[in-house]
Design a protein around this motif. Sequence first.
Motif, PDB file in Angstrom:
ATOM      1  N   THR A 194       0.832  -1.209   0.000  1.00 57.51           N
ATOM      2  CA  THR A 194       0.000   0.000   0.000  1.00 57.51           C
ATOM      3  C   THR A 194       0.864   1.256   0.000  1.00 57.51           C
ATOM      4  O   THR A 194       0.581   2.221  -0.721  1.00 57.51           O
ATOM      5  N   TYR A 195       1.928   1.250   0.793  1.00 59.25           N
ATOM      6  CA  TYR A 195       2.833   2.402   0.825  1.00 59.25           C
ATOM      7  C   TYR A 195       3.617   2.524  -0.478  1.00 59.25           C
ATOM      8  O   TYR A 195       3.925   3.633  -0.928  1.00 59.25           O
ATOM      9  N   VAL A 196       3.949   1.395  -1.084  1.00 57.61           N
ATOM     10  CA  VAL A 196       4.642   1.412  -2.373  1.00 57.61           C
ATOM     11  C   VAL A 196       3.791   2.125  -3.420  1.00 57.61           C
ATOM     12  O   VAL A 196       4.266   3.011  -4.143  1.00 57.61           O
ATOM     13  N   ILE A 197       2.542   1.744  -3.514  1.00 55.63           N
ATOM     14  CA  ILE A 197       1.630   2.324  -4.506  1.00 55.63           C
ATOM     15  C   ILE A 197       1.413   3.808  -4.245  1.00 55.63           C
ATOM     16  O   ILE A 197       1.476   4.641  -5.160  1.00 55.63           O
ATOM     17  N   ILE A 198       1.164   4.155  -2.991  1.00 58.34           N
ATOM     18  CA  ILE A 198       0.927   5.558  -2.629  1.00 58.34           C
ATOM     19  C   ILE A 198       2.174   6.396  -2.897  1.00 58.34           C
ATOM     20  O   ILE A 198       2.089   7.542  -3.360  1.00 58.34           O
ATOM     21  N   GLY A 199       3.360   5.825  -2.642  1.00 61.33           N
ATOM     22  CA  GLY A 199       4.606   6.533  -2.919  1.00 61.33           C
ATOM     23  C   GLY A 199       4.771   6.848  -4.391  1.00 61.33           C
ATOM     24  O   GLY A 199       5.191   7.956  -4.770  1.00 61.33           O
TER      25      GLY A 199
END
Length: 358
Positions: A194-199
Amino acid sequence: MVKQRIFYYDVLRAIAILGIVFCHASVTFVLTGVDNPTFYISAFFDCLRDFSIPIFVMLSGALLINRKDSLGDFFKKRLSRLFIPFVFWVVISIIYSVVYLKHSFDISNALDIFFGKPGTLGVAFWFIWMIVIVYFEIFIINRLIIYGSGKRENFEKVFITLLTVLSVIYMTLSHFGILGHYSSNVLYFMSFITYVIIGYFISHYDLVGSRVSANKMIIATLLVSCALYGYYIFGFVVPKSIQANHFVYKGYFNLLILALSVNIFSLFKYLSKTKYLMNIEDKTLGKLFITISKYSFGLYLCHYMILNLIKINLIGIYRNQNPLLWIPILVILTTSISLAILGILNRIPYLDRFTGKS
């Protein structure tokens, strides 16, 4: 062709690794008890980790999503860069544990360090296994983008936007406890996608565009970041810890930590559009940020052992002292010694592969 570095990525990476060092340097002070009048200072430094890990993962998304590498190329480059320095520092940690700390050597202890078991010198190594799983997820996303882009125009933007919305929904469900506890470490590690995508979304798309100036966005994201972190420490961590009579902090999957991480990431993105960061890039401070960023992975791998060594030798000096003074001192010593060791290794043929330098 030499790959051009993105300076604000370097600054974020340097801040993130320093936040993790601050966290580990603060542990001794945090554990002295919540009734200590300086507890809020220790908690303030310790919780820097809570947005530092997400920022590390967000940077992976910013750099690796939408890459068109083959399966072999993607994992040859990523996994070799991960595991060669990782295995080296695992071995060094095991040797240090046996020779210096006088721990008995057995396979069980060695595996505990290797797999990042809490309470061992490998406590920080859980991150490696999380990143390996995240890399597999990134590769799948990249293949879907390649496939979809051949079928539909603007597929990548629509797909990433959808994944970002789903990621925020996931964070919301986690925040309110609807998803419950993770049944395994694998599921927990997978959730960092989730953090990868948001980043990637934050770094590549700009929702405000030219409608709001970069200076206004800098002020807004700075104020929100300070407000969120201030509320997190003094509105949640300190009162909840006092109430529970032990140190309490949030996990990574909640809306507060997400909002904090997003605002800090966005702050430096907008700073990169102004003269503020450009003015320091070629100066001493900018070069220091770049150096710390280049060695951030090696620093992550070796800092806990170096910090342990420093604490053992200085414990009689800093015990029961003011954390506002001694936590930064421990961080400066740990970071300086770690960078010196990594810099020396980087100058030696073959050993330079163990520094994790990017």
